[in-house]
Design a protein around this motif. Structure first.
Motif, PDB file in Angstrom:
ATOM      1  N   ARG A 218      18.595 -26.009   0.034  1.00  0.00           N
ATOM      2  CA  ARG A 218      17.930 -24.727  -0.215  1.00  0.00           C
ATOM      3  C   ARG A 218      18.141 -24.336  -1.663  1.00  0.00           C
ATOM      4  NH1 ARG A 218      21.978 -20.821  -0.439  1.00  0.00           N
ATOM      5  NH2 ARG A 218      23.916 -21.482   0.504  1.00  0.00           N
ATOM      6  N   GLU A 219      17.322 -23.409  -2.126  1.00  0.00           N
ATOM      7  CA  GLU A 219      17.530 -22.852  -3.451  1.00  0.00           C
ATOM      8  C   GLU A 219      18.579 -21.758  -3.319  1.00  0.00           C
ATOM      9  OE1 GLU A 219      14.344 -22.109  -6.570  1.00  0.00           O
ATOM     10  OE2 GLU A 219      14.702 -20.089  -5.773  1.00  0.00           O
ATOM     11  N   LEU A 220      19.653 -21.886  -4.076  1.00  0.00           N
ATOM     12  CA  LEU A 220      20.718 -20.880  -4.017  1.00  0.00           C
ATOM     13  C   LEU A 220      20.203 -19.565  -4.582  1.00  0.00           C
ATOM     14  CD1 LEU A 220      23.789 -22.970  -5.276  1.00  0.00           C
ATOM     15  CD2 LEU A 220      22.835 -22.823  -2.963  1.00  0.00           C
ATOM     16  N   ARG A 221      20.472 -18.490  -3.879  1.00  0.00           N
ATOM     17  CA  ARG A 221      20.043 -17.175  -4.357  1.00  0.00           C
ATOM     18  C   ARG A 221      20.883 -16.760  -5.559  1.00  0.00           C
ATOM     19  NH1 ARG A 221      19.612 -14.281   1.598  1.00  0.00           N
ATOM     20  NH2 ARG A 221      17.512 -15.054   2.065  1.00  0.00           N
ATOM     21  N   VAL A 222      20.201 -16.221  -6.566  1.00  0.00           N
ATOM     22  CA  VAL A 222      20.850 -15.706  -7.771  1.00  0.00           C
ATOM     23  C   VAL A 222      20.477 -14.238  -7.892  1.00  0.00           C
ATOM     24  CG1 VAL A 222      21.024 -15.856 -10.291  1.00  0.00           C
ATOM     25  CG2 VAL A 222      20.765 -17.950  -8.920  1.00  0.00           C
ATOM     26  N   PHE A 223      21.485 -13.390  -8.038  1.00  0.00           N
ATOM     27  CA  PHE A 223      21.264 -11.953  -8.179  1.00  0.00           C
ATOM     28  C   PHE A 223      21.754 -11.491  -9.529  1.00  0.00           C
ATOM     29  CE2 PHE A 223      21.259 -12.409  -3.622  1.00  0.00           C
ATOM     30  CZ  PHE A 223      20.356 -11.458  -3.184  1.00  0.00           C
ATOM     31  N   ARG A 224      21.015 -10.563 -10.110  1.00  0.00           N
ATOM     32  CA  ARG A 224      21.461  -9.839 -11.299  1.00  0.00           C
ATOM     33  C   ARG A 224      21.949  -8.478 -10.816  1.00  0.00           C
ATOM     34  NH1 ARG A 224      17.442 -10.513 -15.095  1.00  0.00           N
ATOM     35  NH2 ARG A 224      18.749 -12.036 -16.147  1.00  0.00           N
ATOM     36  N   LEU A 225      23.185  -8.161 -11.148  1.00  0.00           N
ATOM     37  CA  LEU A 225      23.788  -6.869 -10.804  1.00  0.00           C
ATOM     38  C   LEU A 225      23.801  -6.028 -12.067  1.00  0.00           C
ATOM     39  CD1 LEU A 225      26.842  -8.218  -8.757  1.00  0.00           C
ATOM     40  CD2 LEU A 225      24.574  -7.629  -7.905  1.00  0.00           C
ATOM     41  N   THR A 226      22.959  -5.022 -12.095  1.00  0.00           N
ATOM     42  CA  THR A 226      22.823  -4.177 -13.280  1.00  0.00           C
ATOM     43  C   THR A 226      23.604  -2.871 -13.073  1.00  0.00           C
ATOM     44  OG1 THR A 226      20.634  -5.102 -13.664  1.00  0.00           O
ATOM     45  CG2 THR A 226      21.156  -3.041 -14.810  1.00  0.00           C
ATOM     46  N   PRO A 227      24.522  -2.559 -13.989  1.00  0.00           N
ATOM     47  CA  PRO A 227      25.278  -1.308 -13.853  1.00  0.00           C
ATOM     48  C   PRO A 227      24.348  -0.098 -13.833  1.00  0.00           C
ATOM     49  CG  PRO A 227      26.286  -2.727 -15.494  1.00  0.00           C
ATOM     50  CD  PRO A 227      24.956  -3.345 -15.139  1.00  0.00           C
ATOM     51  N   GLU A 228      24.632   0.810 -12.943  1.00  0.00           N
ATOM     52  CA  GLU A 228      23.887   2.069 -12.833  1.00  0.00           C
ATOM     53  C   GLU A 228      24.617   3.135 -13.633  1.00  0.00           C
ATOM     54  OE1 GLU A 228      20.968   2.785 -10.270  1.00  0.00           O
ATOM     55  OE2 GLU A 228      20.885   0.849 -11.280  1.00  0.00           O
TER      56      GLU A 228
ATOM     57  N   LEU B 197      17.237  -9.810  -6.772  1.00  0.00           N
ATOM     58  CA  LEU B 197      17.122 -11.245  -6.586  1.00  0.00           C
ATOM     59  C   LEU B 197      16.241 -11.821  -7.690  1.00  0.00           C
ATOM     60  CD1 LEU B 197      17.598 -13.770  -4.773  1.00  0.00           C
ATOM     61  CD2 LEU B 197      15.484 -13.132  -3.580  1.00  0.00           C
ATOM     62  N   LEU B 198      16.735 -12.851  -8.377  1.00  0.00           N
ATOM     63  CA  LEU B 198      15.952 -13.500  -9.426  1.00  0.00           C
ATOM     64  C   LEU B 198      15.172 -14.668  -8.822  1.00  0.00           C
ATOM     65  CD1 LEU B 198      18.495 -13.619 -12.391  1.00  0.00           C
ATOM     66  CD2 LEU B 198      16.910 -11.802 -11.723  1.00  0.00           C
ATOM     67  N   THR B 199      13.901 -14.759  -9.178  1.00  0.00           N
ATOM     68  CA  THR B 199      13.049 -15.832  -8.685  1.00  0.00           C
ATOM     69  C   THR B 199      12.241 -16.405  -9.843  1.00  0.00           C
ATOM     70  OG1 THR B 199      11.267 -14.290  -8.139  1.00  0.00           O
ATOM     71  CG2 THR B 199      12.837 -14.799  -6.376  1.00  0.00           C
ATOM     72  N   GLY B 200      11.608 -17.540  -9.589  1.00  0.00           N
ATOM     73  CA  GLY B 200      10.676 -18.131 -10.555  1.00  0.00           C
ATOM     74  C   GLY B 200      11.275 -18.361 -11.921  1.00  0.00           C
ATOM     75  N   ASP B 201      10.502 -18.009 -12.948  1.00  0.00           N
ATOM     76  CA  ASP B 201      10.915 -18.236 -14.339  1.00  0.00           C
ATOM     77  C   ASP B 201      12.185 -17.479 -14.697  1.00  0.00           C
ATOM     78  OD1 ASP B 201       8.728 -19.878 -14.714  1.00  0.00           O
ATOM     79  OD2 ASP B 201       7.525 -18.340 -15.730  1.00  0.00           O
ATOM     80  N   GLU B 202      12.342 -16.289 -14.128  1.00  0.00           N
ATOM     81  CA  GLU B 202      13.527 -15.491 -14.437  1.00  0.00           C
ATOM     82  C   GLU B 202      14.792 -16.197 -13.938  1.00  0.00           C
ATOM     83  OE1 GLU B 202      14.319 -10.745 -14.523  1.00  0.00           O
ATOM     84  OE2 GLU B 202      13.488 -11.560 -12.667  1.00  0.00           O
ATOM     85  N   ARG B 203      14.729 -16.753 -12.742  1.00  0.00           N
ATOM     86  CA  ARG B 203      15.862 -17.511 -12.200  1.00  0.00           C
ATOM     87  C   ARG B 203      16.075 -18.775 -13.024  1.00  0.00           C
ATOM     88  NH1 ARG B 203      17.252 -21.728  -9.187  1.00  0.00           N
ATOM     89  NH2 ARG B 203      18.943 -21.521  -7.676  1.00  0.00           N
ATOM     90  N   ALA B 204      14.988 -19.479 -13.322  1.00  0.00           N
ATOM     91  CA  ALA B 204      15.074 -20.725 -14.090  1.00  0.00           C
ATOM     92  C   ALA B 204      15.716 -20.494 -15.455  1.00  0.00           C
ATOM     93  CB  ALA B 204      13.685 -21.341 -14.245  1.00  0.00           C
ATOM     94  N   ALA B 205      15.495 -19.336 -16.045  1.00  0.00           N
ATOM     95  CA  ALA B 205      16.047 -19.041 -17.373  1.00  0.00           C
ATOM     96  C   ALA B 205      17.570 -18.916 -17.358  1.00  0.00           C
ATOM     97  CB  ALA B 205      15.420 -17.763 -17.932  1.00  0.00           C
ATOM     98  N   VAL B 206      18.152 -18.427 -16.259  1.00  0.00           N
ATOM     99  CA  VAL B 206      19.600 -18.226 -16.211  1.00  0.00           C
ATOM    100  C   VAL B 206      20.339 -19.385 -15.544  1.00  0.00           C
ATOM    101  CG1 VAL B 206      19.357 -15.716 -16.244  1.00  0.00           C
ATOM    102  CG2 VAL B 206      19.596 -16.887 -14.043  1.00  0.00           C
ATOM    103  N   TRP B 207      19.610 -20.219 -14.791  1.00  0.00           N
ATOM    104  CA  TRP B 207      20.253 -21.288 -14.020  1.00  0.00           C
ATOM    105  C   TRP B 207      21.092 -22.241 -14.888  1.00  0.00           C
ATOM    106  CZ3 TRP B 207      21.945 -21.745  -9.409  1.00  0.00           C
ATOM    107  CH2 TRP B 207      22.269 -22.985  -8.879  1.00  0.00           C
ATOM    108  N   PRO B 208      20.610 -22.698 -16.047  1.00  0.00           N
ATOM    109  CA  PRO B 208      21.441 -23.614 -16.852  1.00  0.00           C
ATOM    110  C   PRO B 208      22.803 -23.016 -17.235  1.00  0.00           C
ATOM    111  CG  PRO B 208      19.181 -23.679 -17.623  1.00  0.00           C
ATOM    112  CD  PRO B 208      19.275 -22.538 -16.638  1.00  0.00           C
ATOM    113  N   ALA B 209      22.861 -21.745 -17.561  1.00  0.00           N
ATOM    114  CA  ALA B 209      24.140 -21.113 -17.909  1.00  0.00           C
ATOM    115  C   ALA B 209      25.060 -21.029 -16.695  1.00  0.00           C
ATOM    116  CB  ALA B 209      23.901 -19.719 -18.494  1.00  0.00           C
TER     117      ALA B 209
END
Length: 152
Positions: free
Chosen positions: A141-151, A112-124
């Motif tokens: 509400r603030e929509l949840r944003v997740f980064r899915l990183t390949p394992e 889950l991305l929060t704070g500055d990390e979420r803010a950085a990707v939100w415009p895209a």
């Protein structure tokens, strides 16, 4: 043109009310017709999670944005509803998941991305899907944003 038309439709009040009833049926039809493969090219994926409460396997079709390096971003919009979508709770409880994307299926680790990390990707994310701004306003509400990183 089709993408712009869908984005317009997805941002309408009618769709935000009807989408939760219509889209699961359309997704099940798409699953049958595509044999579970994603449709929509690079902008979509099928997320495979484990239910947070049930422990049962769950499949959800989602829009996504691919980042340099191969991670994928997904947004828990739930059509602008007040509640977060169930798949987001599944990822919070069990971040190890899998995706089918761009002709491949592979394991991912969700964060889950929060704070500055979420803010950085939100415009895209909003540039690709402007209805996210309407969903945010409608849901309160603030929509949840997740980064899915390949394992590996």
């Amino acid at each position: 043109m089709i993408k712009a038309g869908f984005q317009w439709l997805a941002g309408t009040e009618w769709f935000m009310r009807a989408g939760p009833r219509i889209m699961p049926k359309l997704e099940r039809l798409a699953d049958r017709l595509s044999r579970g493969r994603p449709v929509g090219g690079e902008r979509s994926l099928v997320l495979m999670t484990t239910g947070a409460r049930t422990g049962q396997p769950r499949r959800t079709r989602l829009a996504c944005v691919r980042e340099p390096g191969g991670s994928l971003l997904v947004v828990g919009s739930n059509f602008g509803a007040e509640r977060h979508p169930a798949w987001t709770a599944n990822l919070l409880a069990r971040p190890d998941a899998a995706v089918a994307h761009a002709g491949r299926e592979f394991p991912v680790r969700a964060r889950l991305l929060t704070g500055d990390e979420r803010a950085a990707v939100w415009p895209a994310l909003v540039a690709g899907s402007p209805m996210y701004e309407r969903y945010t306003a409608r849901s309160g509400r603030e929509l949840r944003v997740f980064r899915l990183t390949p394992e590996q």
